[in-house]
Motif scaffolding. Structure first.
Motif, PDB file in Angstrom:
ATOM      1  N   SER A 425      37.050  55.297  33.950  1.00  0.00           N
ATOM      2  CA  SER A 425      36.983  55.534  32.508  1.00  0.00           C
ATOM      3  C   SER A 425      37.223  54.253  31.733  1.00  0.00           C
ATOM      4  O   SER A 425      36.520  53.972  30.747  1.00  0.00           O
ATOM      5  CB  SER A 425      38.018  56.594  32.115  1.00  0.00           C
ATOM      6  OG  SER A 425      38.056  56.763  30.713  1.00  0.00           O
ATOM      7  N   TYR A 426      38.181  53.449  32.190  1.00  0.00           N
ATOM      8  CA  TYR A 426      38.452  52.165  31.524  1.00  0.00           C
ATOM      9  C   TYR A 426      37.241  51.231  31.634  1.00  0.00           C
ATOM     10  O   TYR A 426      36.848  50.588  30.649  1.00  0.00           O
ATOM     11  CB  TYR A 426      39.684  51.523  32.163  1.00  0.00           C
ATOM     12  CG  TYR A 426      39.981  50.125  31.649  1.00  0.00           C
ATOM     13  CD1 TYR A 426      40.532  49.922  30.387  1.00  0.00           C
ATOM     14  CD2 TYR A 426      39.680  49.009  32.421  1.00  0.00           C
ATOM     15  CE1 TYR A 426      40.792  48.644  29.915  1.00  0.00           C
ATOM     16  CE2 TYR A 426      39.931  47.729  31.957  1.00  0.00           C
ATOM     17  CZ  TYR A 426      40.493  47.548  30.707  1.00  0.00           C
ATOM     18  OH  TYR A 426      40.751  46.274  30.234  1.00  0.00           O
ATOM     19  N   LEU A 447      29.934  41.257  37.021  1.00  0.00           N
ATOM     20  CA  LEU A 447      30.737  40.068  37.309  1.00  0.00           C
ATOM     21  C   LEU A 447      31.654  39.743  36.134  1.00  0.00           C
ATOM     22  O   LEU A 447      32.821  39.374  36.309  1.00  0.00           O
ATOM     23  CB  LEU A 447      29.794  38.884  37.590  1.00  0.00           C
ATOM     24  CG  LEU A 447      30.366  37.684  38.340  1.00  0.00           C
ATOM     25  CD1 LEU A 447      30.811  38.078  39.738  1.00  0.00           C
ATOM     26  CD2 LEU A 447      29.309  36.587  38.411  1.00  0.00           C
ATOM     27  N   GLU A 448      31.124  39.911  34.909  1.00  0.00           N
ATOM     28  CA  GLU A 448      31.890  39.569  33.709  1.00  0.00           C
ATOM     29  C   GLU A 448      33.079  40.502  33.496  1.00  0.00           C
ATOM     30  O   GLU A 448      34.093  40.119  32.914  1.00  0.00           O
ATOM     31  CB  GLU A 448      30.983  39.605  32.465  1.00  0.00           C
ATOM     32  CG  GLU A 448      29.865  38.567  32.460  1.00  0.00           C
ATOM     33  CD  GLU A 448      28.706  38.946  33.343  1.00  0.00           C
ATOM     34  OE1 GLU A 448      27.859  38.073  33.621  1.00  0.00           O
ATOM     35  OE2 GLU A 448      28.637  40.124  33.775  1.00  0.00           O
ATOM     36  N   GLY A 449      32.966  41.745  33.967  1.00  0.00           N
ATOM     37  CA  GLY A 449      34.030  42.713  33.721  1.00  0.00           C
ATOM     38  C   GLY A 449      35.120  42.726  34.777  1.00  0.00           C
ATOM     39  O   GLY A 449      36.120  43.439  34.634  1.00  0.00           O
ATOM     40  N   ARG A 454      40.381  44.148  37.176  1.00  0.00           N
ATOM     41  CA  ARG A 454      41.425  43.758  38.120  1.00  0.00           C
ATOM     42  C   ARG A 454      42.792  43.739  37.433  1.00  0.00           C
ATOM     43  O   ARG A 454      43.795  44.231  37.972  1.00  0.00           O
ATOM     44  CB  ARG A 454      41.112  42.387  38.716  1.00  0.00           C
ATOM     45  CG  ARG A 454      42.125  41.931  39.774  1.00  0.00           C
ATOM     46  CD  ARG A 454      41.757  40.574  40.309  1.00  0.00           C
ATOM     47  NE  ARG A 454      41.804  39.563  39.253  1.00  0.00           N
ATOM     48  CZ  ARG A 454      41.460  38.280  39.444  1.00  0.00           C
ATOM     49  NH1 ARG A 454      41.034  37.873  40.621  1.00  0.00           N
ATOM     50  NH2 ARG A 454      41.551  37.429  38.438  1.00  0.00           N
ATOM     51  N   GLY A 455      42.841  43.181  36.221  1.00  0.00           N
ATOM     52  CA  GLY A 455      44.093  43.151  35.469  1.00  0.00           C
ATOM     53  C   GLY A 455      44.602  44.543  35.158  1.00  0.00           C
ATOM     54  O   GLY A 455      45.814  44.818  35.221  1.00  0.00           O
ATOM     55  N   ARG A 460      48.503  48.780  36.251  1.00  0.00           N
ATOM     56  CA  ARG A 460      48.779  50.180  36.591  1.00  0.00           C
ATOM     57  C   ARG A 460      49.594  50.267  37.878  1.00  0.00           C
ATOM     58  O   ARG A 460      50.540  51.058  37.977  1.00  0.00           O
ATOM     59  CB  ARG A 460      47.455  50.941  36.743  1.00  0.00           C
ATOM     60  CG  ARG A 460      47.644  52.399  37.137  1.00  0.00           C
ATOM     61  CD  ARG A 460      46.292  53.109  37.091  1.00  0.00           C
ATOM     62  NE  ARG A 460      46.387  54.430  37.683  1.00  0.00           N
ATOM     63  CZ  ARG A 460      46.924  55.503  37.104  1.00  0.00           C
ATOM     64  NH1 ARG A 460      47.411  55.385  35.875  1.00  0.00           N
ATOM     65  NH2 ARG A 460      46.945  56.674  37.703  1.00  0.00           N
ATOM     66  N   THR A 461      49.242  49.438  38.847  1.00  0.00           N
ATOM     67  CA  THR A 461      49.971  49.449  40.124  1.00  0.00           C
ATOM     68  C   THR A 461      51.407  48.969  39.922  1.00  0.00           C
ATOM     69  O   THR A 461      52.365  49.560  40.453  1.00  0.00           O
ATOM     70  CB  THR A 461      49.268  48.551  41.163  1.00  0.00           C
ATOM     71  OG1 THR A 461      47.927  48.988  41.313  1.00  0.00           O
ATOM     72  CG2 THR A 461      49.988  48.641  42.502  1.00  0.00           C
TER      73      THR A 461
END
Length: 464
Positions: A425-426, A447-449, A454-455, A460-461
């Motif tokens: 969803s994000y 690639l741009e996203g 990842r951040g 969240r982790t």
């Protein structure tokens, strides 16, 4: 007002169709346009490019010695014409022809002075060019020679989108009409093919706007924009078949002559000549007159028609048969079989169309080109192009587009369905999702996203 009516019927663009140059002029600064308006020929040329209402308003205010109240001007406008009136005012304010004031309306003093001079004559600015002195030893270049020269130079650009002049090649690449990848031979782009479908006037001004916007047609030539534009407008007011002196020209304008020879706008016997003659391409820049002679010219071959058949009422030259045989001048999407002095025969094949598609030319552009330049004999058909031909061209495009490649990252091995849907969803909110597979809990992002996704996962982790 007689003068406005005369210009409306002969030299202005069609109503409600803005000239291709006007958006470019609106993007310029007030200082640049004020310098441009110091030249009477520039003011008269821009006046010709405007719509009927803009020209009428200019003529109504041109001889007023003081500003007119906005309410007084608005009283002349009928209710149903208010929208057109507001659009005309916005156009002229954007061009800095009218001063931007909520209380009073007045022409820019510089534009008013130069426009008055253009109409009444006088002055010693040489804004409209200075005819060269008669030389009894030299034979004057006739109009047929000028037309043949302009036609040959313009055909070189349109038919093959290359030229022996490096300035032209550089300009076509800077304009996005041609593209060279890793030093390879320049290839026509999708924009370049679309360029071939435009009217001759639009084609010409597209190239000239590129010259103006880039400050010249070579990397080394950085020219003053005002000098470049004013020279184009000067050429548009000159007389076809007459010779003009280069002495009154500025250094920038003299340097431009070499480029304009490559484009076919001016003719010179030799590069060092002190005289030049504008061709029909130049003298019709701000006119609705055809920029080139008609296709019935005695020297014209099939290639001539590319520059001359963009109007609906003019004859085309392509005959397309249901076995995909055609007579054409452009081999961007056909395989040439035979060439004769006034005839070329080629075939539309899978490989030839795929080659065009690989250069960014779409199936619809190919079909549009064939339709635009169809021979009168074909116009008796209904539909004009055989449906089998149109369908096959589109199928070849779909065949090529079945698989698309994209660089990115595959996200998988989510601990739970909730985690997968939360991250997905994000990513969708960012607009970076290319492909997703919900049953397998994986998706592919651009690639741009990647950095953002990842951040988000790390935050969240870490928070969990």
């Amino acid at each position: 007002m007689p003068s406005v009516q005369a210009l409306s019927s002969s030299t202005s663009p069609p109503e409600n169709v803005p000239h291709a140059l006007l958006p470019f002029l609106r993007s310029q600064s007030q200082n640049t346009l004020t310098r441009l308006y110091q030249r009477p020929s520039s003011c008269l040329s821009i006046f010709r490019l405007l719509g009927p209402l803009e020209r009428q308003l200019i003529m109504n205010m041109l001889w007023l010695e003081s500003a007119i109240p906005v309410n007084t001007m608005a009283a002349w406008i009928v209710p149903e014409g208010k929208k057109l009136y507001d659009e005309a005012l916005a156009e002229m304010i954007g061009l800095h022809i009218i001063q931007n004031s909520p209380v009073k309306l007045a022409l820019s003093p510089t534009f008013k002075s130069s426009m008055r001079q253009a109409i009444t004559g006088g002055g010693t600015t040489g804004s409209f060019g200075v005819p060269a002195d008669k030389d009894e030893k030299r034979q004057l270049t006739n109009i047929d020679t000028l037309d043949a020269y302009a036609l040959e130079r313009w055909e070189t650009i349109l038919h093959y989108m290359v030229s022996s002049g490096q300035g032209v090649l550089y300009l076509l690449q800077r304009s996005g009409l041609m593209n060279s990848v890793h030093g390879s031979t320049p290839q026509i782009t999708s924009a370049g093919f679309q360029f071939l479908l435009h009217s001759p006037h639009d084609q010409l001004w597209s190239l000239l706007a590129s010259v103006s916007g880039h400050g010249g047609s070579t990397p080394e030539s950085q020219m003053d924009l005002v000098e470049v534009l004013s020279f184009f407008f000067m050429l548009s007011t000159m007389e076809l078949g007459r010779e003009y002196s280069t002495d009154p020209l500025s250094e920038t304008q003299k340097a431009m002559l070499e480029d304009l020879r490559d484009y076919g706008l001016v003719w010179q016997k030799k590069a060092s000549s002190k005289r030049f003659s504008p061709t029909r391409l130049a003298t019709t820049l701000t006119s609705l007159s055809p920029p080139l002679p008609t296709s019935s010219s005695s020297r014209a071959g099939p290639g001539t028609s590319v520059a001359l058949t963009t109007g609906a009422g003019q004859q085309g030259f392509i005959v397309l048969e249901t076995n995909y045989r055609e007579i054409a001048v452009l081999n961007l999407f056909i395989t040439m079989k035979y060439r004769f002095p006034n005839l070329a025969v080629g075939m539309l094949t899978r490989d030839s169309v795929r080659k065009a598609l690989s250069n960014g030319i779409s199936a619809e552009q190919i079909i549009s080109y064939l339709t635009t330049h169809a021979h009168p004999q074909m116009r008796k058909n209904n539909p004009l192009l055989p449906v089998t031909v149109q369908d096959q061209i589109r199928l070849w495009e779909l065949e090529r587009n079945r698989v698309k490649s994209a660089e990115g990252f595959l996200y998988k091995d989510f601990a739970s369905q909730a985690d997968y849907e939360y991250v997905l969803s994000y990513a969708k909110q960012l607009g970076v999702v290319i492909w997703e597979n919900t049953p397998k809990r994986c998706f592919f992002g651009t690639l741009e996203g990647h950095a953002n996704i990842r951040g988000f996962i790390e935050r969240r982790t870490g928070g969990g």
